[in-house]
Design a protein around this motif. Structure first.
Motif, short mmCIF file in Angstrom:
data_model
loop_
_atom_site.label_atom_id
_atom_site.label_comp_id
_atom_site.label_asym_id
_atom_site.label_seq_id
_atom_site.Cartn_x
_atom_site.Cartn_y
_atom_site.Cartn_z
N TYR A 212 0.79 -1.23 0.00
CA TYR A 212 0.00 0.00 0.00
C TYR A 212 0.82 1.28 0.00
O TYR A 212 0.31 2.35 -0.36
CB TYR A 212 -1.01 0.00 1.14
CG TYR A 212 -0.49 0.43 2.51
CD1 TYR A 212 -0.76 1.70 3.01
CD2 TYR A 212 0.24 -0.44 3.30
CE1 TYR A 212 -0.31 2.08 4.27
CE2 TYR A 212 0.68 -0.07 4.55
CZ TYR A 212 0.41 1.19 5.03
OH TYR A 212 0.86 1.58 6.27
N LYS A 213 2.09 1.22 0.35
CA LYS A 213 2.92 2.42 0.35
C LYS A 213 3.76 2.59 -0.92
O LYS A 213 4.44 3.60 -1.08
CB LYS A 213 3.84 2.43 1.56
CG LYS A 213 3.13 2.72 2.87
CD LYS A 213 4.12 2.92 4.01
CE LYS A 213 3.42 3.32 5.29
NZ LYS A 213 4.38 3.57 6.40
N VAL A 214 3.70 1.62 -1.81
CA VAL A 214 4.51 1.68 -3.02
C VAL A 214 4.13 2.89 -3.87
O VAL A 214 4.98 3.55 -4.50
CB VAL A 214 4.39 0.37 -3.82
CG1 VAL A 214 5.16 0.48 -5.15
CG2 VAL A 214 4.91 -0.79 -3.00
N ALA A 215 2.84 3.23 -3.90
CA ALA A 215 2.39 4.41 -4.66
C ALA A 215 3.02 5.70 -4.15
O ALA A 215 3.09 6.69 -4.87
CB ALA A 215 0.87 4.51 -4.61
N ASP A 216 3.47 5.70 -2.90
CA ASP A 216 4.12 6.88 -2.32
C ASP A 216 5.63 6.85 -2.49
O ASP A 216 6.35 7.66 -1.90
CB ASP A 216 3.80 6.96 -0.82
CG ASP A 216 2.31 7.15 -0.56
OD1 ASP A 216 1.67 7.87 -1.35
OD2 ASP A 216 1.81 6.59 0.43
N ALA A 298 -7.37 9.23 -4.34
CA ALA A 298 -8.68 8.80 -3.86
C ALA A 298 -9.59 8.33 -4.99
O ALA A 298 -10.63 7.73 -4.72
CB ALA A 298 -9.35 9.95 -3.11
N THR A 299 -9.21 8.58 -6.24
CA THR A 299 -10.11 8.24 -7.35
C THR A 299 -9.45 7.38 -8.43
O THR A 299 -10.15 6.62 -9.11
CB THR A 299 -10.64 9.52 -8.02
OG1 THR A 299 -9.53 10.33 -8.44
CG2 THR A 299 -11.48 10.33 -7.04
N ALA A 300 -8.14 7.48 -8.60
CA ALA A 300 -7.47 6.77 -9.70
C ALA A 300 -6.93 5.41 -9.25
O ALA A 300 -6.76 5.15 -8.07
CB ALA A 300 -6.33 7.63 -10.24
N TRP A 301 -6.67 4.54 -10.23
CA TRP A 301 -5.98 3.29 -9.95
C TRP A 301 -4.48 3.52 -9.95
O TRP A 301 -3.96 4.32 -10.74
CB TRP A 301 -6.28 2.24 -11.02
CG TRP A 301 -7.64 1.61 -10.97
CD1 TRP A 301 -8.58 1.65 -11.95
CD2 TRP A 301 -8.17 0.80 -9.93
NE1 TRP A 301 -9.69 0.94 -11.57
CE2 TRP A 301 -9.47 0.39 -10.33
CE3 TRP A 301 -7.71 0.39 -8.67
CZ2 TRP A 301 -10.30 -0.41 -9.55
CZ3 TRP A 301 -8.52 -0.41 -7.89
CH2 TRP A 301 -9.80 -0.80 -8.33
N PHE A 302 -3.78 2.81 -9.05
CA PHE A 302 -2.33 2.74 -9.12
C PHE A 302 -1.96 1.30 -9.43
O PHE A 302 -2.42 0.38 -8.77
CB PHE A 302 -1.68 3.17 -7.80
CG PHE A 302 -0.19 2.94 -7.77
CD1 PHE A 302 0.66 3.82 -8.41
CD2 PHE A 302 0.34 1.84 -7.11
CE1 PHE A 302 2.02 3.61 -8.39
CE2 PHE A 302 1.70 1.62 -7.09
CZ PHE A 302 2.56 2.51 -7.74
#
Length: 307
Positions: A212-216, A298-302
């Motif tokens: 869950y933190k990879v997008a950051d 909050a709206t897009a896919w990662f």
């Protein structure tokens, strides 16, 4: 969604609970100043960290859970451990509100997420199981029932097991539990019962915490016990230990940067009067209409890169 103004800032949230608390919202939702405070049935403000009991009065095997993040939402709401009366607020990183990305195929949080009050993962204690210190927060709970809870709700849960996540060198226990009023609650009594009723949920829970933190821009998280979930007995032992750490915290016998202001803990040096607690809340901005969430997390896919 537009919220009403301050004259209706108090919400009743005990329809699904044996505990009667009101929530008083302050500030502007989706901004840095938004806060949710707790008011007891007698009108006295309380801390969801320190004043709400860790266990239900109806059974020693039932725990209270503060719902910080309803399932499928993205705003990283949490108990404000360093503020007086510890309201719920949105976490902030580098001056910006934090959101959990929709890491494909997951939409926001995949359970109702929150914490057990009167627990503390002591950052000065090295856990004998993980070899890492605590993360300085109340212990986290993933509630796996069928109902999507409301933000700030207090529910009673049955503990089923625990996952030991290692987050940037800290032990971050994730309790797995189910609302005692859930239709499946009677069928689920330990971690080994979950797969038959909710196939794949535990594997997805482990993977969610891993990615869950990879997008950051952060690395994949790791786990103690090779990522295996521990059973109910083990989990309840961990909760009891964190409750003992909290007892030391609230008594002021350990050094901490956390706020231990409360209105009910008799032996605490930071117990305040009902009037003083009310002043804390009244000093905050009144509730105003929410502003839109503009963070694309909050709206897009990662999508995760191939490993």
């Amino acid at each position: 969604v537009l919220l009403p103004v301050a004259t209706t800032s108090i919400r009743n949230l005990h329809r699904h609970s044996t505990m009667s608390y009101q929530l008083e919202e302050r500030g502007t939702p989706n901004t840095l100043d938004y806060r949710i405070y707790y008011i007891e049935k007698d009108g006295v403000a309380v801390s969801p960290f320190h004043d709400i009991p860790w266990k239900s009065s109806t059974s020693p095997l039932v725990y209270n859970m503060v719902v910080e993040v309803p399932r499928w939402s993205n705003s990283k709401m949490e108990i404000a451990t360093t503020e007086q009366l510890n309201p719920i607020k949105q976490d902030v990183k580098k001056g910006n509100l934090r959101y959990v990305a929709n890491t494909y195929p997951y939409k926001g949080y995949i359970w109702n997420y929150g914490a057990i009050p009167q627990t503390w993962e002591n950052p000065n204690h090295t856990d004998s199981n993980t070899g890492q210190t605590g993360d300085n927060d109340p212990i986290d709970v993933c509630e796996i029932g069928s109902r999507v809870c409301e933000r700030g709700e207090i529910i009673q849960v049955k503990v089923l097991g625990v996952l030991a996540m290692i987050d940037e060198g800290e032990t971050d226990w994730k309790i797995i539990a189910i609302d005692v009023n859930d239709p499946d609650a009677a069928k689920l009594n330990d971690i080994s019962d979950i797969e038959a009723i909710k196939p794949g949920y535990l594997d997805d829970t482990r993977n969610w915490f891993r990615v869950y933190k990879v997008a950051d821009g952060k690395p994949f998280n790791s786990f103690a016990f090779d990522g295996q979930f521990k059973n109910r007995e083990f989990a309840e032992g961990i909760i009891a230990e964190t409750n003992q750490f909290w007892n030391e915290l609230i008594a002021g016998t350990v050094t901490s940067n956390l706020d231990i202001t409360n209105t009910t803990c008799t032996d605490s040096p930071n117990k305040i009067t009902a009037a003083a607690a009310n002043e804390v809340i009244q000093s905050k901005p009144v509730l105003s209409r929410s502003v839109p969430i503009t963070d694309k997390k909050a709206t897009a896919w990662f999508y995760l890169p191939r490993e």
